[in-house]
Design a protein around this motif. Structure first.
Motif, PDB file in Angstrom:
ATOM      1  N   MET A  28     -16.517   9.699   3.943  1.00 48.13           N
ATOM      2  CA  MET A  28     -16.136   8.526   4.701  1.00 48.13           C
ATOM      3  C   MET A  28     -14.623   8.393   4.837  1.00 48.13           C
ATOM      4  N   PHE A  29     -13.863   9.102   3.994  1.00 46.23           N
ATOM      5  CA  PHE A  29     -12.412   8.945   4.084  1.00 46.23           C
ATOM      6  C   PHE A  29     -11.872   9.485   5.398  1.00 46.23           C
ATOM      7  N   ILE A  51     -12.489  -2.458   8.186  1.00 46.79           N
ATOM      8  CA  ILE A  51     -11.721  -2.174   6.984  1.00 46.79           C
ATOM      9  C   ILE A  51     -11.127  -0.784   7.102  1.00 46.79           C
ATOM     10  N   THR A  52      -9.842  -0.670   6.805  1.00 47.93           N
ATOM     11  CA  THR A  52      -9.167   0.619   6.862  1.00 47.93           C
ATOM     12  C   THR A  52      -9.343   1.357   5.538  1.00 47.93           C
ATOM     13  N   THR A  53      -8.909   2.607   5.523  1.00 50.98           N
ATOM     14  CA  THR A  53      -8.961   3.367   4.276  1.00 50.98           C
ATOM     15  C   THR A  53      -8.048   2.752   3.225  1.00 50.98           C
ATOM     16  N   SER A  70     -16.565  -4.197   2.778  1.00 51.76           N
ATOM     17  CA  SER A  70     -15.993  -3.337   1.749  1.00 51.76           C
ATOM     18  C   SER A  70     -16.426  -1.901   2.018  1.00 51.76           C
ATOM     19  N   ARG A  71     -15.742  -0.975   1.371  1.00 51.80           N
ATOM     20  CA  ARG A  71     -16.090   0.434   1.512  1.00 51.80           C
ATOM     21  C   ARG A  71     -15.853   1.129   0.183  1.00 51.80           C
ATOM     22  N   ASP A  72     -16.684   2.125  -0.076  1.00 56.50           N
ATOM     23  CA  ASP A  72     -16.526   2.952  -1.261  1.00 56.50           C
ATOM     24  C   ASP A  72     -16.553   4.392  -0.767  1.00 56.50           C
ATOM     25  N   LYS A  75     -18.516   7.049  -2.632  1.00 58.46           N
ATOM     26  CA  LYS A  75     -19.970   7.024  -2.455  1.00 58.46           C
ATOM     27  C   LYS A  75     -20.377   7.108  -0.991  1.00 58.46           C
ATOM     28  N   ASN A  76     -19.387   7.150  -0.103  1.00 58.88           N
ATOM     29  CA  ASN A  76     -19.644   7.214   1.343  1.00 58.88           C
ATOM     30  C   ASN A  76     -20.496   6.048   1.827  1.00 58.88           C
ATOM     31  N   ILE A  77     -20.148   4.855   1.369  1.00 62.19           N
ATOM     32  CA  ILE A  77     -20.897   3.653   1.712  1.00 62.19           C
ATOM     33  C   ILE A  77     -19.944   2.550   2.145  1.00 62.19           C
TER      34      ILE A  77
END
Length: 119
Positions: A28-29, A51-53, A70-72, A75-77
């Motif tokens: 996801m990054f 949401i940005t990196t 939110s993003r992780d 975990k690519n979520i």
């Protein structure tokens, strides 16, 4: 090709909460930003939150203070926590990611998940 798969939609009473999840088939990054859109019948998709990196977030005025994105990337979520839901939040919600590829930026979309808020 990257696939985005949403889950977590459903039926909830007004005032309730739901959390939408978006799982990416690739790292996801490479996608900046990640976002959630929604679409009402017969209308164009509208941005709900992004949401940005780096973690910078933006929200539509109608959801500010109620929704949290939110993003992780490990975990690519990506998640959309939705609180105090209103009937006007009823829509199909889509996960979106702008992927940086060798050919330039490509918009990736999930298949959508329906959120229904009953009053």
């Amino acid at each position: 090709q990257v696939q985005l798969v949403e889950s977590g939609g459903g039926l909830v009473q007004a005032g309730g909460s739901l959390t939408l999840s978006c799982a990416s088939s690739k790292n996801m990054f490479t996608m900046n930003p990640m976002a959630w859109y929604r679409q009402y019948p017969g209308k164009q998709r509208e941005l709900v939150a992004s949401i940005t990196t780096g973690g910078t977030t933006t929200y539509a005025a109608s959801v500010k203070g109620r929704f949290t994105i939110s993003r992780d990337d490990a975990k690519n979520i990506a998640l959309l926590q939705m609180n105090n839901l209103k009937s006007e939040d009823t829509a199909v919600y889509y996960c979106n990611g702008r992927e940086n590829t060798a050919l330039g930026y490509v918009e990736r979309w999930g298949q959508g998940t329906l959120v229904t808020v009953s009053s």
